[in-house]
Design a protein around this motif. Structure first.
Motif, PDB file in Angstrom:
ATOM      1  N   LEU A  46     -39.361 -18.785   4.516  1.00 28.55           N
ATOM      2  CA  LEU A  46     -40.744 -18.976   4.069  1.00 28.55           C
ATOM      3  C   LEU A  46     -40.978 -18.430   2.675  1.00 28.55           C
ATOM      4  O   LEU A  46     -41.783 -18.947   1.931  1.00 28.55           O
ATOM      5  N   HIS A  47     -40.286 -17.344   2.328  1.00 33.74           N
ATOM      6  CA  HIS A  47     -40.511 -16.760   1.006  1.00 33.74           C
ATOM      7  C   HIS A  47     -39.596 -17.357  -0.052  1.00 33.74           C
ATOM      8  O   HIS A  47     -39.455 -16.805  -1.125  1.00 33.74           O
ATOM      9  N   GLU A  48     -38.942 -18.445   0.281  1.00 34.71           N
ATOM     10  CA  GLU A  48     -37.914 -19.002  -0.602  1.00 34.71           C
ATOM     11  C   GLU A  48     -38.392 -19.290  -2.013  1.00 34.71           C
ATOM     12  O   GLU A  48     -37.931 -18.711  -2.968  1.00 34.71           O
ATOM     13  N   GLY A  49     -39.316 -20.247  -2.125  1.00 36.78           N
ATOM     14  CA  GLY A  49     -39.700 -20.701  -3.455  1.00 36.78           C
ATOM     15  C   GLY A  49     -40.517 -19.665  -4.191  1.00 36.78           C
ATOM     16  O   GLY A  49     -41.587 -19.270  -3.759  1.00 36.78           O
ATOM     17  N   LEU A  50     -39.997 -19.229  -5.342  1.00 36.62           N
ATOM     18  CA  LEU A  50     -40.695 -18.172  -6.076  1.00 36.62           C
ATOM     19  C   LEU A  50     -41.989 -18.698  -6.671  1.00 36.62           C
ATOM     20  O   LEU A  50     -43.011 -18.023  -6.644  1.00 36.62           O
TER      21      LEU A  50
END
Lengths: 549, 296, 268
Positions: B67-71
């Protein structure tokens, strides 16, 4: 004149300092046990417990159907008066006690057990407790024909089924307080995040002592959240806390000198420290290193060249025993006592290495292509005993010409290397074993599993001995008699001793510190060492404290 | 009329300064998010080593981290949530960050202010005393004490504080004091050697009035700069000290967040610390310039 | 040089000499474990006793001195240089440049540099020689440790900017760079020295803390930071007072640095 003013002001400042000093330690009101948790409890829902702090709270507040007596290592009836496992190992039927109530007064009946098991076996729920029951695909059927009987049927046989229920704390199906309504000796009365948890006596607790008096004796238990072990020991010495559940060897020695009656060593525990070599074929290592690590003779030679008795004696001050296999001798039933105990033998190690093509030249060991044998061991930082063990292993292996380097990494970086990138050569870690039953180590010995650390998640077994391990683990999981399971597990231990995928080093002793003010304690080898019988503990007057105060 | 205009200008200036600081704070927070995201060990959890988990559970755990992948999307969500006053939820502690910050900030603020107060008082007194004596014995012993205090690891100072049952702010003042003392002493010596001070002394002015009216005003700007610096040092020291003394403040939160790679928590803690330090230094700056402006 | 400064300089020279000729003095190699005598007290074979693994403490202290005494002042020099350049330029030029530099300083103090250091560790191969890893660690510390004094240097530079002699120099046609180097910097020297000697023990201790990230000195190499970490157990230290020797040595070295460097300079 200015100087005089300054001197006066300085003196005032110095005199004022004692008033800055914090309040003296709180005196213990009669009946409150006080000890520390090593971390913040992440959840109060017993089904979701993963780490030690939540597990401690679950142990003290949860009511279970059967309880494993930590001292006798036998199962005792708890909420269930009796139980029966069907011959095929798939169904277990419990006969429950009647007339019991949860801590908030809600009556206890079989539908609470059914509700708990249904919630635990929900495929959307991911928890270690629930996963221990998952033996195969399919629905779990739960029947509660009467208010005091419940039967659970699993799709496939579950090895050691009844022991697993020691971890399942029963939730109330009807109480408005949900998971805060409990059947254990205490209930959570107050939680100050970051600071402490207060547990109060559950007056509805079912257990009574042999004179018929209701348990627990203690009024309350205060659990402080204290991460720093030096401070924990300091507070124990000052009498602010009554016990330390798991004590390291260096703190044990310190305490033993000052308070010999308080330091308890229950003997070798189940915890093991071990080292392994990276055998993952796709690891970013040079081919020569991969070949070394995959050669059984190399691993066996390293194992022979490590002086385990020195490790136990120097690093752990004698509070550890050399370990040679995955099962500690403390695990009476499952330990394979017929296996030979290898001796420290560097000459024999060199002979074994020569068989694999390694030669000792001018004090350095070289492989068949002439490359110098050198590797790096990684371990987690902040653990002094592991760093010291590697330092000792460095000296041991330098005597057979091998150069060992140490790199300590912080834990998340370490885990990334051993589970994702496989960018490491050798790793030294420890295993905290809470369960006697070998089935809990299924995910370690199956070649397709995550925790098969030296070469995890294999699509098919890379070696014949790993294929044999797979077969044995499946066999013991579906076997119905303990004798058959023991035969399988003994063979597993034999293969591990021959192949040394994990080089076991030491089994640490189970040490705890219990203040003489605590009456009725019986430190055990199984966790929780110091407070497994919390419901029968009492606080008496402490002779040592009396002298201080 | 002029007063109104002046007030309006000042207000506009303050508002511009404040919004500049806020932007800088947010930029700092986002930069720290980038640092954390790309550091090794992000998205990896200790529970993966627990053999009790089944393969499906471990997969589910790993999916959660994705879920926190895309900065970029993290930036966007964070900023939009921030605009609503929602600081997000901590991954490791599973509680809203706002609640955690509200609980812990007062404790740390209290400890830092008291620690700084004691350190400044002690440094000022000892610097002044040293000035008055100027003998070699005083200098040597002062040097010895501040060298000793500088050489002690903060872990040892924190443990000493726990041993002596002193609260965390004592440890903070012990850490800040030696760094202040030397600066203050050399500053005072330089100020007292100024020609106008010598002239005032030659004229027979009392030492108190020399100090208040001639030495202090000139020394004020660098002293205020030093105040800003000591604030930064105190904040920096508070993190390991609180972690070691187990005092449930912001420092301990930052330490835990760093160890567990808790992205939402780290970003917000960085934001708060940035803002506090920027604000403290901006105030010190303004006060310094006001002082300098006044004396001129 | 005053007598105090001479004494301090002499002490420093002695310690440096000890460090260079350490191999002649050591009773045993620093990694050799005498496993029969762990945690022993001072004796003829081991003048300062042994550590927990039976290694000679005197050898470890002397070898550790090499690492710490060479690298910590180098890192301190690097951080002081960066702080000096940034601070004096900011104070001297003033205006928006000053504001930007001060803002960047404040923000960089608040950032979790832990993660940058972790990334550096991850980029280093595991078999990098221990000495190289330590040099990189000290380099990182030097590059990240400059923030604390920039403000003070900036304020002082601002003060110097408005002084008479600078006005004279400027009106005589001196270029800004020359002004900075020849007029401003010498007047700020006391501040630079103060920052330098304060940083030395700081970096020695930080190196010990960096071992949490795997960037510090690894076993079996000794360093002062490692030796100082054992002080958390007071009762053991009280019972074995010879264990205080590394701390005493560090205090003496820091004191000597402070006394040797002229930190009280009078303006004009």
């Amino acid at each position: 004149m200015i100087r005089r003013v300054c001197v006066v002001l300085t003196l005032t400042l110095v005199l004022c300092l004692p008033s800055f000093v914090g309040a003296d330690s709180a005196s213990q009101p009669g009946g409150e046990l006080h000890f520390c948790l090593r971390g913040e409890p992440k959840t109060f829902n017993p089904l979701l417990v993963e780490e030690d702090a939540s597990e401690a709270i679950r142990y003290l507040t949860g009511g279970v159907l059967v309880r494993l007596n930590r001292q006798t290592q036998a199962l005792e009836p708890s909420l269930a008066v009796s139980w029966k496992v069907s011959p095929d190992g798939r169904t277990i039927k419990f006969w429950l006690r009647t007339g019991l109530h949860f801590s908030d007064g809600t009556p206890f009946a079989s539908d609470d057990v059914a509700y708990t098991m249904k919630a635990l076996m929900d495929p959307q729920l991911h928890s270690p407790t629930g996963d221990s029951f998952r033996s195969g695909e399919g629905q779990v059927e739960i029947q509660a024909p009467t208010s005091d009987t419940v039967a659970v049927t699993f799709p496939a046989p579950v090895a050691g089924l009844e022991r697993l229920f020691d971890q399942v704390a029963i939730l109330s199906a009807h109480s408005p307080k949900k998971e805060m309504a409990v059947l254990g000796p205490f209930y959570v009365a107050d939680y100050a995040p970051g600071s402490s948890v207060l547990l109060r006596r559950n007056t509805n607790y079912w257990k009574k002592d042999k004179d018929g008096k209701p348990l627990p004796y203690l009024d309350s238990i205060r659990l402080d959240i204290q991460r720093n072990r030096d401070i924990e020991v300091l507070r124990f010495r000052r009498g602010e806390i009554h016990l330390i559940n798991a004590l390291d060897a260096e703190y044990f020695d310190r305490l033993q000198k000052e308070m010999p009656a308080a330091a308890h060593d229950a003997g070798p525990g189940l915890d093991a420290e071990f080292m392994w070599f990276n055998q993952v074929p796709t690891a970013p290592l040079s081919e020569q290193k991969k070949n070394w690590f995959r050669a059984t003779e190399f691993r066996k030679a390293i194992s022979m060249a490590i002086n385990r008795s020195d490790l136990s004696r120097v690093v752990f001050s004698g509070h550890a025993q050399p370990a040679f296999g995955p099962v500690s001798p403390a695990n009476h039933f499952w330990f394979n006592s017929s296996l030979p105990v290898p001796q420290y033998d560097s000459v024999g190690a060199l002979r074994l290495l020569a068989q694999a093509g390694f030669r000792l030249q001018d004090g350095t060991l070289r492989d068949s292509s002439g490359n110098r044998v050198e590797f790096t061991v990684i371990t987690n930082s902040g653990n002094k005993s592991r760093e010291q063990m590697v330092a000792m292993i460095q000296q041991d292996l330098s005597q057979i010409g091998i150069k060992v380097n140490l790199v300590t990494l912080d834990f998340p970086s370490l885990i990334e290397r051993i589970t994702r990138t496989y960018d490491y050569e050798a790793c030294l870690l420890g295993l905290v074993n809470t369960d006697l039953d070998p089935n809990s180590q299924m995910n370690v010995w199956l070649s397709s599993a995550e925790n098969h650390q030296w070469n995890p998640k294999q699509s098919k077994p890379a070696t014949t001995w790993e294929a044999e391990l797979d077969r044995l683990m499946h066999s013991q999981a579906s076997a119905t008699s303990d004798k058959k399971r023991k035969a399988d597990w003994d063979r597993v231990q034999q293969i591990v001793a021959e192949q040394q995928p994990f080089i076991y080093l030491v089994n640490k002793d189970a040490m705890s510190a219990i203040s003489p003010a605590v009456v009725g304690s019986a430190p055990s080898v199984l966790d929780p060492h110091a407070y497994w019988n919390a419901d029968a503990l009492r606080l008496g007057p402490d002779p040592a404290l009396g002298a201080q105060k | 009329m002029i007063k109104h205009e002046k007030a309006a200008i000042l207000f506009r200036h303050a508002l511009r300064r404040f919004s500049f600081l806020l932007c800088l704070g947010i930029a700092g927070a986002l930069f720290s998010a980038t640092l954390v995201r790309f550091a090794p060990g992000y998205g990896v959890q200790e529970r993966e080593l627990d053999p009790r988990w089944s393969a499906q559970s471990v997969e589910a755990l790993r999916q959660e981290q994705v879920l926190h992948e895309g900065l970029a999307s993290f930036y966007f969500h964070y900023l939009s949530a921030l605009a609503h006053g929602d600081f997000g939820e901590s991954d490791s502690l599973k509680r809203p960050v706002r609640e955690l910050l509200a609980q812990r900030l007062p404790l740390t603020g209290n400890a830092i202010i008291r620690g700084l107060g004691v350190a400044w008082l002690a440094a000022a007194l000892l610097a002044y005393l040293g000035l008055a004596s100027r003998g070699w014995f005083y200098e040597a012993s002062g040097t010895a004490v501040s060298s000793l205090l500088l050489s002690l690891p903060s872990a040892v100072i924190a443990m000493l504080a726990v041993h002596l049952r002193a609260p965390a702010f004592c440890a903070i003042s012990v850490v800040v004091f030696p760094r202040l003392h030397r600066y203050m002493r050399s500053l005072l010596v330089r100020s007292y050697d100024q020609p106008h001070v010598l002239a005032a002394r030659a004229r027979g002015l009392g030492s108190v009035s020399i100090f208040w009216r001639h030495v202090l005003p000139l020394a004020m700007p660098p002293l205020l700069a030093l105040l800003g610096v000591s604030f930064a040092i105190a904040f920096g020291a508070a993190i390991p000290i609180e972690a070691l003394c187990d005092s449930p403040g912001l420092g301990q939160l930052a330490w835990q967040a760093a160890l567990s790679r808790d992205l939402p928590l780290i970003v917000n803690v960085t934001l708060i610390v940035c803002l506090v330090m920027l604000a403290a230094n901006a105030l010190a700056d303004l006060a310094g310039r006001a002082f300098a402006g006044d004396t001129q | 040089m005053s007598p105090v400064q001479k004494a301090a300089a002499l002490t420093l020279c002695m310690i440096f000499a000890l460090m260079v000729f350490a191999t002649i003095f050591v009773p045993a190699p620093y990694a050799r474990q005498f496993r029969d005598v762990p945690n022993a007290g001072p004796s003829t074979a081991h003048p300062l006793g042994t550590d927990a693994l039976g290694r000679d403490s005197l050898s470890r202290l002397l070898y550790g001195t090499r690492v710490s005494l060479l690298l910590a002042p180098a890192a301190a020099l690097l951080s002081t240089l960066i702080a000096a350049v940034l601070g004096s330029a900011a104070g001297f030029l003033g205006g928006s440049f000053e504001r930007i530099v001060l803002a960047v300083t404040d923000i960089s103090l608040a950032l979790p540099w832990l993660f940058l250091l972790l990334t550096v560790r991850a980029m280093l191969p595991l078999d990098v020689p221990p000495m190289a890893s330590v040099i990189i660690a000290f380099l990182m510390m030097g590059l990240l440790g400059w923030q604390a004094s920039v403000r003070v240097i900036c304020a002082a530079a601002r003060g110097v900017r408005d002084s008479d002699f600078l006005l004279l120099a400027r009106s005589s046609g001196c270029k800004p760079v020359r002004l900075l180097l020849c007029q401003v910097a010498p007047n700020l020297r006391p501040l630079f020295y103060a920052q330098f000697w304060i940083s030395i023990p700081l970096f020695i201790l930080t190196e010990a803390n960096l071992s949490i990230l795997g960037l510090g000195v690894m076993e079996p190499m000794p360093s002062w930071g490692n030796l100082l970490r054992g002080f958390e157990d007071f009762s053991a230290v009280a019972a074995n007072p010879w264990r205080l020797v590394p701390l005493i040595l560090l205090v003496i070295v820091v004191m000597c640095f402070q006394l040797v460097l002229p930190s009280q300079e009078v303006i004009q």
